[in-house]
Design an enzyme around this catalytic site. Structure first.
Site, PDB file in Angstrom:
ATOM      1  N   HIS A  97       0.855  -1.191   0.000  1.00 49.64           N
ATOM      2  CA  HIS A  97       0.000   0.000   0.000  1.00 49.64           C
ATOM      3  C   HIS A  97       0.892   1.243   0.000  1.00 49.64           C
ATOM      4  O   HIS A  97       2.124   1.127  -0.077  1.00 49.64           O
ATOM      5  CB  HIS A  97      -1.015  -0.017   1.150  1.00 49.64           C
ATOM      6  CG  HIS A  97      -0.404  -0.135   2.520  1.00 49.64           C
ATOM      7  ND1 HIS A  97       0.522   0.748   2.997  1.00 49.64           N
ATOM      8  CD2 HIS A  97      -0.593  -1.039   3.519  1.00 49.64           C
ATOM      9  CE1 HIS A  97       0.864   0.413   4.215  1.00 49.64           C
ATOM     10  NE2 HIS A  97       0.206  -0.683   4.562  1.00 49.64           N
ATOM     11  N   HIS A 136       4.101   1.526   2.239  1.00 49.87           N
ATOM     12  CA  HIS A 136       5.335   0.876   1.775  1.00 49.87           C
ATOM     13  C   HIS A 136       5.989   1.707   0.669  1.00 49.87           C
ATOM     14  O   HIS A 136       7.206   1.882   0.638  1.00 49.87           O
ATOM     15  CB  HIS A 136       5.027  -0.529   1.242  1.00 49.87           C
ATOM     16  CG  HIS A 136       4.319  -1.403   2.232  1.00 49.87           C
ATOM     17  ND1 HIS A 136       3.025  -1.817   2.062  1.00 49.87           N
ATOM     18  CD2 HIS A 136       4.717  -1.894   3.427  1.00 49.87           C
ATOM     19  CE1 HIS A 136       2.663  -2.554   3.095  1.00 49.87           C
ATOM     20  NE2 HIS A 136       3.662  -2.611   3.950  1.00 49.87           N
ATOM     21  N   CYS A 177       2.515 -12.086  19.287  1.00 52.61           N
ATOM     22  CA  CYS A 177       1.539 -11.572  18.318  1.00 52.61           C
ATOM     23  C   CYS A 177       2.053 -11.934  16.928  1.00 52.61           C
ATOM     24  O   CYS A 177       3.125 -11.475  16.525  1.00 52.61           O
ATOM     25  CB  CYS A 177       1.366 -10.062  18.434  1.00 52.61           C
ATOM     26  SG  CYS A 177       0.382  -9.418  17.043  1.00 52.61           S
ATOM     27  N   CYS A 219       2.429  -8.914  14.512  1.00 51.34           N
ATOM     28  CA  CYS A 219       3.695  -8.169  14.694  1.00 51.34           C
ATOM     29  C   CYS A 219       4.899  -9.076  14.535  1.00 51.34           C
ATOM     30  O   CYS A 219       6.018  -8.587  14.415  1.00 51.34           O
ATOM     31  CB  CYS A 219       3.792  -7.586  16.107  1.00 51.34           C
ATOM     32  SG  CYS A 219       2.588  -6.345  16.511  1.00 51.34           S
ATOM     33  N   CYS A 270      -3.318  -7.567  21.297  1.00 49.71           N
ATOM     34  CA  CYS A 270      -2.187  -6.732  20.878  1.00 49.71           C
ATOM     35  C   CYS A 270      -2.706  -5.320  20.608  1.00 49.71           C
ATOM     36  O   CYS A 270      -3.721  -5.152  19.920  1.00 49.71           O
ATOM     37  CB  CYS A 270      -1.564  -7.331  19.610  1.00 49.71           C
ATOM     38  SG  CYS A 270      -0.513  -6.171  18.709  1.00 49.71           S
ATOM     39  N   HIS A 288      -2.613  -4.709  16.620  1.00 41.72           N
ATOM     40  CA  HIS A 288      -3.494  -5.471  15.726  1.00 41.72           C
ATOM     41  C   HIS A 288      -4.900  -5.696  16.289  1.00 41.72           C
ATOM     42  O   HIS A 288      -5.753  -6.226  15.588  1.00 41.72           O
ATOM     43  CB  HIS A 288      -2.845  -6.815  15.375  1.00 41.72           C
ATOM     44  CG  HIS A 288      -1.672  -6.655  14.463  1.00 41.72           C
ATOM     45  ND1 HIS A 288      -0.391  -6.460  14.924  1.00 41.72           N
ATOM     46  CD2 HIS A 288      -1.600  -6.601  13.106  1.00 41.72           C
ATOM     47  CE1 HIS A 288       0.424  -6.318  13.891  1.00 41.72           C
ATOM     48  NE2 HIS A 288      -0.281  -6.389  12.784  1.00 41.72           N
ATOM     49  N   LYS A 332      -3.840   5.445  11.151  1.00 37.97           N
ATOM     50  CA  LYS A 332      -2.703   4.831  10.448  1.00 37.97           C
ATOM     51  C   LYS A 332      -3.258   3.938   9.346  1.00 37.97           C
ATOM     52  O   LYS A 332      -4.113   3.098   9.597  1.00 37.97           O
ATOM     53  CB  LYS A 332      -1.866   3.988  11.405  1.00 37.97           C
ATOM     54  CG  LYS A 332      -0.659   3.399  10.680  1.00 37.97           C
ATOM     55  CD  LYS A 332       0.143   2.421  11.497  1.00 37.97           C
ATOM     56  CE  LYS A 332       1.291   1.895  10.639  1.00 37.97           C
ATOM     57  NZ  LYS A 332       1.744   0.571  11.012  1.00 37.97           N
ATOM     58  N   LYS A 349      -3.841  -2.235   5.610  1.00 32.25           N
ATOM     59  CA  LYS A 349      -4.736  -3.131   4.863  1.00 32.25           C
ATOM     60  C   LYS A 349      -5.758  -3.743   5.809  1.00 32.25           C
ATOM     61  O   LYS A 349      -6.930  -3.833   5.498  1.00 32.25           O
ATOM     62  CB  LYS A 349      -3.917  -4.267   4.239  1.00 32.25           C
ATOM     63  CG  LYS A 349      -3.266  -3.847   2.966  1.00 32.25           C
ATOM     64  CD  LYS A 349      -4.184  -4.108   1.770  1.00 32.25           C
ATOM     65  CE  LYS A 349      -3.587  -3.427   0.564  1.00 32.25           C
ATOM     66  NZ  LYS A 349      -4.492  -2.949  -0.407  1.00 32.25           N
TER      67      LYS A 349
HETATM   68  O1  ME8 Z   1       7.594  -4.686   9.458  1.00 31.81           O
HETATM   69  N1  ME8 Z   1       2.838   4.815   6.922  1.00 31.81           N
HETATM   70  O2  ME8 Z   1       7.255  -5.371   7.281  1.00 31.81           O
HETATM   71  P1  ME8 Z   1       5.900  -4.628   6.887  1.00 31.81           P
HETATM   72  C1  ME8 Z   1       4.150   4.833   6.622  1.00 31.81           C
HETATM   73  N2  ME8 Z   1       8.960  -7.299   7.531  1.00 31.81           N
HETATM   74  N3  ME8 Z   1       4.878   3.733   6.400  1.00 31.81           N
HETATM   75  C2  ME8 Z   1       4.261   2.558   6.485  1.00 31.81           C
HETATM   76  C3  ME8 Z   1       2.887   2.451   6.800  1.00 31.81           C
HETATM   77  C4  ME8 Z   1       2.168   3.657   7.021  1.00 31.81           C
HETATM   78  N4  ME8 Z   1       0.871   3.683   7.297  1.00 31.81           N
HETATM   79  N5  ME8 Z   1       2.564   1.150   6.814  1.00 31.81           N
HETATM   80  C5  ME8 Z   1       3.706   0.463   6.505  1.00 31.81           C
HETATM   81  C6  ME8 Z   1       7.862  -5.382   8.483  1.00 31.81           C
HETATM   82  N6  ME8 Z   1       4.720   1.313   6.301  1.00 31.81           N
HETATM   83  C7  ME8 Z   1       9.049  -6.311   8.537  1.00 31.81           C
HETATM   84  C8  ME8 Z   1      10.319  -5.500   8.399  1.00 31.81           C
HETATM   85  S1  ME8 Z   1      12.982  -5.292   8.221  1.00 31.81           S
HETATM   86  C9  ME8 Z   1      14.262  -6.236   8.660  1.00 31.81           C
HETATM   87  C10 ME8 Z   1      11.581  -6.297   8.472  1.00 31.81           C
HETATM   88  C11 ME8 Z   1       6.098   0.953   5.930  1.00 31.81           C
HETATM   89  O3  ME8 Z   1       5.513  -5.207   5.575  1.00 31.81           O
HETATM   90  C12 ME8 Z   1       7.094   1.420   6.982  1.00 31.81           C
HETATM   91  O4  ME8 Z   1       8.365   1.467   6.397  1.00 31.81           O
HETATM   92  O5  ME8 Z   1       4.928  -4.675   7.998  1.00 31.81           O
HETATM   93  C13 ME8 Z   1       7.031   0.278   7.980  1.00 31.81           C
HETATM   94  O6  ME8 Z   1       8.143   0.240   8.832  1.00 31.81           O
HETATM   95  C14 ME8 Z   1       7.014  -0.904   7.029  1.00 31.81           C
HETATM   96  O7  ME8 Z   1       6.201  -0.456   5.924  1.00 31.81           O
HETATM   97  C15 ME8 Z   1       6.445  -2.176   7.642  1.00 31.81           C
HETATM   98  O8  ME8 Z   1       6.379  -3.139   6.628  1.00 31.81           O
END
Ligand code: ME8
Length: 522
Positions: free
Chosen positions: A21, A24, A130, A133, A155, A158, A305, A308
């Site tokens: 989304h 990311h 969780c 998370c 959590c 979530h 925030k 999805k």
């Molecule tokens: O946490 N606003 O992956 P993830 C801004 N796999 N950025 C956002 C956001 C939002 N509403 N939502 C997501 C993980 N992000 C792990 C990381 S690293 C070794 C492992 C972005 O798919 C932001 O960068 O849940 C957040 O930290 C990341 O997506 C979380 O992605």
């Protein structure tokens, strides 16, 4: 190899349980802008991104879709995560998947080293987990559930119940690193940025660190613990290592030494993993900690925030289909103070598109190129004697270039754009005041007309170079009309030194066309 300093920047690797989304895409764009800026200033820049594919969350999603986790990950990576990079025009140097053999091997090498050096021991784990998370929770992290989960502890992120885990696991002696981490935050105050995130991290570590359970036995979707293959490595321990397995950890020392340490750009939700667990792991392995960990803010939609699971997710393509990738990149980098939360709205992006991109920059480019075409047959005019007004434009070019470069070094991406926009406004004001269309009517003002258009074009070229890391598509088109050589080879920190082609080529269409319907049909 570029002669400059290493600038290795990495995004988090994203979970493939779902499609991307705009949150990311936001992280990707910010990292890409910083990488492009550094690359264009001659640094040895390297942008890494990728996907996090192990763990229970992915396993469960795959199972509920009736496929293996590997099939699920392959599908999501090919159909959604790699295409995201095209959608928002990311120029990454590498893409790592935690299922890559290079990564799995590197994780095992790292783990074995920590085990051999006495940083890992076996113990009993009992606690709450969780899966959303992929994190162990302390009682203080839980809140009272509502609706279907009334009466249970859930959590806080979530809003779903946590699971009680009781397993024999391997533990990493993270508590050994408490004081060293506090010393790091103290001695290197810019290690964690911005300050709000830094303060939270320092507070967290001051409360005391526990050892971390780093293996699981109850499922097998993960990297096997090398000395005890009944266990797989905890997904975060596995995922964090991507930043070094991608650059040759354990197999290519030259590449590793050339790139490490990295600048880590993450959302503030996962700053703790990157600013506490990750440096502790590196310290245990005797490796340097990251240069910086920057935790950016959240994109909010309607004040919440965006996510999805809460159905507030917006796919990046919904926006790029209407406004294009440049406008996506520009809007999020300009409208949100980097490091703070920011609200997304269709009205806001639409207004900025029209006022800043189409009317501000796009119109300026069209006018300057069209006037040189009309009044000088496209030949770039030579400036005569410069007046104070002309010199003021040049002074602005130099000043905003330095200001933007300094802002990028502070991760103040939105400030860099604000500085650059001073030049857009200065040039538009200059043209309005100098009225080249009036000068063109009087043959005796020919030299003055040449000076005004030469000065305007000079400023426009500087803008093109400065904006190229932010809006690569439009600036490339404009550069083809006015510049010489590759736009991406123009040193961005010396943008005013660019050279124009002897003749400008007319721009076929506006750089930012009129949008008929600013919001996609519901
Ligand atoms: O946490 N606003 O992956 P993830 C801004 N796999 N950025 C956002 C956001 C939002 N509403 N939502 C997501 C993980 N992000 C792990 C990381 S690293 C070794 C492992 C972005 O798919 C932001 O960068 O849940 C957040 O930290 C990341 O997506 C979380 O992605």
């Amino acid at each position: 190899m570029p002669a400059g300093d290493s600038f290795f920047i990495a995004t988090p690797i994203f979970y493939v349980n779902d499609v991307p989304h705009i949150g990311h895409a936001y992280t990707e764009v910010a990292a890409d802008v910083l990488a492009r800026w550094h690359r264009q200033r001659g640094d040895d820049a390297w942008l890494l991104t990728g996907t996090d594919e192990h763990g229970q969350k992915i396993l469960r999603t795959a199972t509920s879709n009736g496929v293996t986790p590997q099939e699920w990950a392959d599908k999501l990576v090919t159909e959604s995560w790699k295409p995201l990079l095209q959608t928002v025009d990311i120029r990454n140097d590498d893409f790592i998947r935690t299922t890559d053999a290079r990564h799995e091997k590197g994780v095992q090498t790292f783990l074995q080293k920590l085990y051999d050096d006495g940083f890992i021991y076996q113990g009993e784990f009992e606690g709450f987990y969780c899966v959303g998370c992929e994190e162990y929770k302390q009682p203080g992290d839980l809140v009272d559930g509502t609706g279907p989960f009334e009466g249970q502890q859930v959590c806080a992120i979530h809003s779903k119940p946590v699971e009680l885990l009781q397993e024999s696991n391997y533990f990493f002696r993270m508590s050994d690193f408490e004081q060293r981490l506090l010393d790091l935050y103290e001695q290197q105050p810019d290690f964690v940025q911005p300050d709000t995130v830094r303060n939270e991290i320092v507070q967290f570590v001051k409360q005391g660190l526990r050892d971390l359970s780093i293996s699981r036995q109850s499922f097998d979707w993960g990297v096997k613990v090398p000395w005890d293959e009944k266990h797989v490595v905890y997904v975060w321990f596995d995922a964090l290592l991507n930043y070094i397995t991608a650059i040759g950890y354990g197999v290519d020392d030259d590449e590793f030494d050339r790139r490490w340490p990295a600048v880590q750009l993450v959302g503030k939700d996962i700053a703790r993993f990157h600013a506490v667990i990750w440096p502790a792991m590196l310290m245990a392995a005797g490796l340097p900690v990251p240069k910086n960990v920057f935790g950016h803010g959240w994109l909010l939609v309607g004040g919440e925030k965006m996510s999805k699971s809460k159905l507030t997710g917006i796919a990046p393509q919904q926006i790029t289909d209407v406004f294009g990738s440049d406008a996506f990149r520009y809007y999020f980098m300009r409208a949100i103070t980097f490091g703070q939360d920011g609200n997304f709205s269709w009205e806001d992006i639409s207004a900025r598109y029209q006022a800043e991109l189409a009317n501000g920059f796009g119109n300026l480019a069209s006018r300057v190129v069209a006037m040189i075409t009309r009044y000088f047959d496209g030949t770039v005019p030579v400036a005569g004697e410069l007046t104070d007004a002309d010199l003021a434009v040049r002074e602005t070019e130099v000043r905003v270039t330095a200001a933007a470069d300094a802002a990028i070094d502070r991760f103040a991406i939105n400030e860099a754009l604000s500085s650059i926009w001073e030049l857009v406004d200065t040039l538009n004001g200059y043209i309005t005041e100098q009225e080249p269309w009036a000068l063109a009517k009087d043959e005796s003002k020919r030299e003055r007309l040449a000076t005004v258009l030469a000065t305007s074009l000079r400023g426009l070229g500087t803008l093109t170079v400065l904006l190229s890391p932010f809006i690569p598509t439009a600036t490339t088109t404009l550069w083809q009309s006015i510049g010489q050589g590759e736009l991406t080879s123009q040193p961005v920190d010396r943008a005013p030194e660019w050279s124009s082609a002897p003749e400008v080529q007319p721009l076929a269409a506006g750089l930012f066309p009129r949008i008929e319907q600013p919001e996609p049909a519901k």
